[in-house]
Each structure stands twice: as structure tokens, then as C-alpha cells.
Motif scaffolding. Structure first.
Motif, PDB file in Angstrom:
ATOM      1  N   PRO A 115       0.794  -1.229   0.000  1.00 21.14           N
ATOM      2  CA  PRO A 115       0.000   0.000   0.000  1.00 21.14           C
ATOM      3  C   PRO A 115       0.828   1.281   0.000  1.00 21.14           C
ATOM      4  O   PRO A 115       0.270   2.383   0.100  1.00 21.14           O
ATOM      5  CB  PRO A 115      -0.805  -0.121   1.305  1.00 21.14           C
ATOM      6  N   VAL A 116       2.153   1.159  -0.104  1.00 18.71           N
ATOM      7  CA  VAL A 116       3.030   2.331  -0.032  1.00 18.71           C
ATOM      8  C   VAL A 116       2.896   3.151  -1.311  1.00 18.71           C
ATOM      9  O   VAL A 116       3.083   2.629  -2.419  1.00 18.71           O
ATOM     10  CB  VAL A 116       4.494   1.915   0.180  1.00 18.71           C
ATOM     11  N   GLN A 117       2.617   4.433  -1.175  1.00 23.80           N
ATOM     12  CA  GLN A 117       2.497   5.308  -2.336  1.00 23.80           C
ATOM     13  C   GLN A 117       3.837   5.928  -2.737  1.00 23.80           C
ATOM     14  O   GLN A 117       4.110   6.105  -3.909  1.00 23.80           O
ATOM     15  CB  GLN A 117       1.475   6.418  -2.043  1.00 23.80           C
ATOM     16  N   ASP A 118       4.665   6.260  -1.755  1.00 16.63           N
ATOM     17  CA  ASP A 118       5.986   6.838  -2.032  1.00 16.63           C
ATOM     18  C   ASP A 118       7.041   5.779  -1.736  1.00 16.63           C
ATOM     19  O   ASP A 118       7.546   5.659  -0.620  1.00 16.63           O
ATOM     20  CB  ASP A 118       6.205   8.081  -1.164  1.00 16.63           C
ATOM     21  N   GLN A 119       7.392   5.004  -2.768  1.00 16.82           N
ATOM     22  CA  GLN A 119       8.342   3.908  -2.588  1.00 16.82           C
ATOM     23  C   GLN A 119       9.736   4.415  -2.238  1.00 16.82           C
ATOM     24  O   GLN A 119      10.445   3.799  -1.423  1.00 16.82           O
ATOM     25  CB  GLN A 119       8.408   3.062  -3.868  1.00 16.82           C
ATOM     26  N   LEU A 121      10.717   7.153  -0.566  1.00 16.73           N
ATOM     27  CA  LEU A 121      10.790   7.556   0.838  1.00 16.73           C
ATOM     28  C   LEU A 121      10.794   6.332   1.748  1.00 16.73           C
ATOM     29  O   LEU A 121      11.552   6.283   2.734  1.00 16.73           O
ATOM     30  CB  LEU A 121       9.610   8.461   1.181  1.00 16.73           C
ATOM     31  N   PHE A 122       9.984   5.335   1.426  1.00 15.76           N
ATOM     32  CA  PHE A 122       9.930   4.131   2.257  1.00 15.76           C
ATOM     33  C   PHE A 122      11.265   3.393   2.224  1.00 15.76           C
ATOM     34  O   PHE A 122      11.738   2.904   3.263  1.00 15.76           O
ATOM     35  CB  PHE A 122       8.808   3.214   1.772  1.00 15.76           C
ATOM     36  N   LEU A 123      11.897   3.301   1.059  1.00 15.85           N
ATOM     37  CA  LEU A 123      13.172   2.587   0.946  1.00 15.85           C
ATOM     38  C   LEU A 123      14.293   3.342   1.661  1.00 15.85           C
ATOM     39  O   LEU A 123      15.166   2.717   2.278  1.00 15.85           O
ATOM     40  CB  LEU A 123      13.520   2.366  -0.518  1.00 15.85           C
ATOM     41  N   ILE A 124      14.285   4.670   1.581  1.00 17.06           N
ATOM     42  CA  ILE A 124      15.277   5.456   2.323  1.00 17.06           C
ATOM     43  C   ILE A 124      15.094   5.252   3.822  1.00 17.06           C
ATOM     44  O   ILE A 124      16.068   5.090   4.577  1.00 17.06           O
ATOM     45  CB  ILE A 124      15.173   6.950   1.958  1.00 17.06           C
ATOM     46  N   ASN A 125      13.858   5.242   4.248  1.00 18.27           N
ATOM     47  CA  ASN A 125      13.558   4.984   5.655  1.00 18.27           C
ATOM     48  C   ASN A 125      14.014   3.583   6.071  1.00 18.27           C
ATOM     49  O   ASN A 125      14.581   3.399   7.155  1.00 18.27           O
ATOM     50  CB  ASN A 125      12.049   5.130   5.867  1.00 18.27           C
ATOM     51  N   LEU A 126      13.808   2.613   5.205  1.00 11.30           N
ATOM     52  CA  LEU A 126      14.238   1.244   5.485  1.00 11.30           C
ATOM     53  C   LEU A 126      15.758   1.158   5.567  1.00 11.30           C
ATOM     54  O   LEU A 126      16.311   0.440   6.413  1.00 11.30           O
ATOM     55  CB  LEU A 126      13.709   0.311   4.392  1.00 11.30           C
ATOM     56  N   MET A 177       3.288   5.750   3.108  1.00 10.00           N
ATOM     57  CA  MET A 177       2.092   5.020   2.701  1.00 10.00           C
ATOM     58  C   MET A 177       0.965   5.973   2.319  1.00 10.00           C
ATOM     59  O   MET A 177       0.168   5.680   1.417  1.00 10.00           O
ATOM     60  CB  MET A 177       1.644   4.091   3.829  1.00 10.00           C
ATOM     61  N   ASP A 178       0.896   7.121   2.990  1.00  9.30           N
ATOM     62  CA  ASP A 178      -0.138   8.114   2.688  1.00  9.30           C
ATOM     63  C   ASP A 178       0.241   9.011   1.518  1.00  9.30           C
ATOM     64  O   ASP A 178      -0.593   9.809   1.068  1.00  9.30           O
ATOM     65  CB  ASP A 178      -0.416   8.978   3.918  1.00  9.30           C
ATOM     66  N   GLY A 179       1.500   8.919   1.062  1.00 10.82           N
ATOM     67  CA  GLY A 179       1.937   9.746  -0.054  1.00 10.82           C
ATOM     68  C   GLY A 179       2.134  11.203   0.294  1.00 10.82           C
ATOM     69  O   GLY A 179       2.001  12.078  -0.569  1.00 10.82           O
TER      70      GLY A 179
END
Length: 213
Positions: A115-119, A121-126, A177-179
Motif C-alpha cells: 500500500p506504499v504510495q511513495d516507494q 521515501l519508504f526505501l530510504i527509511n528502510l 504510505m499516505d503519499g
């Protein structure tokens, strides 16, 4: 680091065990929440992902110092500097957790959806979370090994240090996830980076004193 890679290649059961843990845990989540009926909300998806990553990271890094006998640690003491040893362990564990995190995220997304909209940002966070888990748990593993490889001590010391990291990564993941715009996550990303730098500096400065005990 060369020694770490050779040892891991020789004992591949450790890495295989961690990957098996990831696969089994994700599949159990799939069976438990029955994704086909859309019972897994984005908030639950986010919480489950970081719970799985946290426990997988603890299992992966705990063996850094706690899995070695005192005789081998004494041998290391005679041939390398403590700074070189802690840097090598942190870098190796960071690579291991990065591999585990991205593989886990790919499989998690494949099985439970994404459900992640901004992949990005999520990968940088990971990425920042993996580095933070690695540096923190490596130092805690070294401290616990000096206390008789006490798993309970590692859990007690790790919780208050890992809690701020978890709070930051969960919030940034929710924003991804919220974009939302990156500006809403900038403070958390900078805080994560600062925590990683502080823990790395503390490990570098204090490990030599711990190593001599």
C-alpha cells in the motif's frame, strides 16, 4: 570484514535460518489475516512489517559477539585494534540487515500487497532503519557478551535505544504510505540520521574500553 564474509559463507545456515524466519513469519501473517478478504489495513500492514524486521534484526545481529567464545575474542584482541573490529562488525551487520530488509520487504509486498504510495521515501527509511538497528544491536551484543552472553540483558539494553528508532521509522513509513510530501518526514529522517551517527561514534569511542575488560 573479509573474515566475517568467509565465516558467514562457511556457516550459511545462519543466513538461511534468518531468511526462513522471514518467509515463515510473513506467510503466517498472510494466513492469519486472510488478505483475500481485505482485512489487513495499511496501519496493520505497517506495524506487522516493522515487528517482523525488528525481531529478524535482533536474531541476525545477536551472534556478532555473543556467538563467540572468550578464547576467540582473546585471539582477536592480540591481532587487531578494537576500533577496526567494531567498525568491521557494524559494516558487516549493516550489509546483512540491508540485504535482509530489502528481501523481506519484497517478499512482504508480494504476499501481503504493497500500500506504499511513495516507494523512494519508504526505501530510504528502510535503509536508515537497517543501519540504526545494526549499529545499536552490535554494540549491545558486545556489552552482553561481557556479561556472560545474557540474552535478557541484550533485550533490556536494546529496548530503550531501539524505541526512538522504531517511533521514527513507523511515522515515516506511515507518511510514505499516505503519499505525503517529504517535508513532513524531514525531521524524522534527520533524527534517524543523527541517531545513527551518535551510536556509531559512541561505539567507536567506548568499545576499546569495553574490549579491555
Amino acid at each position: 570484514m573479509k573474515k566475517e564474509f568467509k565465516q558467514e559463507w562457511r556457516n550459511r545456515y545462519a543466513l538461511n535460518g534468518i531468511l526462513l524466519y522471514l518467509v515463515c513469519t510473513i506467510f503466517i501473517c498472510y494466513l492469519s489475516f486472510n488478505v483475500r478478504t481485505n482485512q489487513l489495513t495499511p496501519i496493520t500492514w505497517n506495524a506487522l512489517f516493522w515487528i517482523i524486521m525488528l525481531f529478524a534484526s535482533v536474531n541476525a545481529v545477536a551472534k556478532s559477539f555473543m556467538g563467540e567464545k572468550s578464547e576467540r575474542q582473546l585471539y582477536y584482541y592480540t591481532i587487531v585494534s578494537p576500533q577496526a573490529l567494531i567498525i568491521a562488525r557494524v559494516l558487516y551487520n549493516s550489509m546483512l540487515l540491508l540485504l535482509m530488509s530489502f528481501v523481506g520487504f519484497a517478499f512482504y509486498s508480494l504476499i501481503l500487497g504493497n500500500p506504499v504510495q511513495d516507494q523512494t521515501l519508504f526505501l530510504i527509511n528502510l535503509f536508515l532503519a537497517s543501519i540504526g538497528f545494526s549499529s545499536t544491536l552490535t554494540l549491545i551484543s558486545a556489552i552482553a557478551s561481557k556479561a556472560g552472553s545474557n540474552q535478557t540483558l541484550m533485550a533490556i539494553l536494546g529496548f530503550p535505544i531501539l524505541l526512538p528508532i522504531l517511533l521514527m521509522v513507523i511515522k515515516v513509513s506511515k507518511n510514505a504510505m499516505d503519499g505525503l510530501d517529504w517535508s513532513s518526514s524531514l525531521d524524522e529522517l534527520l533524527t534517524l540520521l543523527a541517531i545513527n551517527l551518535i551510536v556509531g561514534a559512541v561505539s567507536y569511542l567506548l568499545f576499546p574500553y569495553l574490549w579491555r575488560t
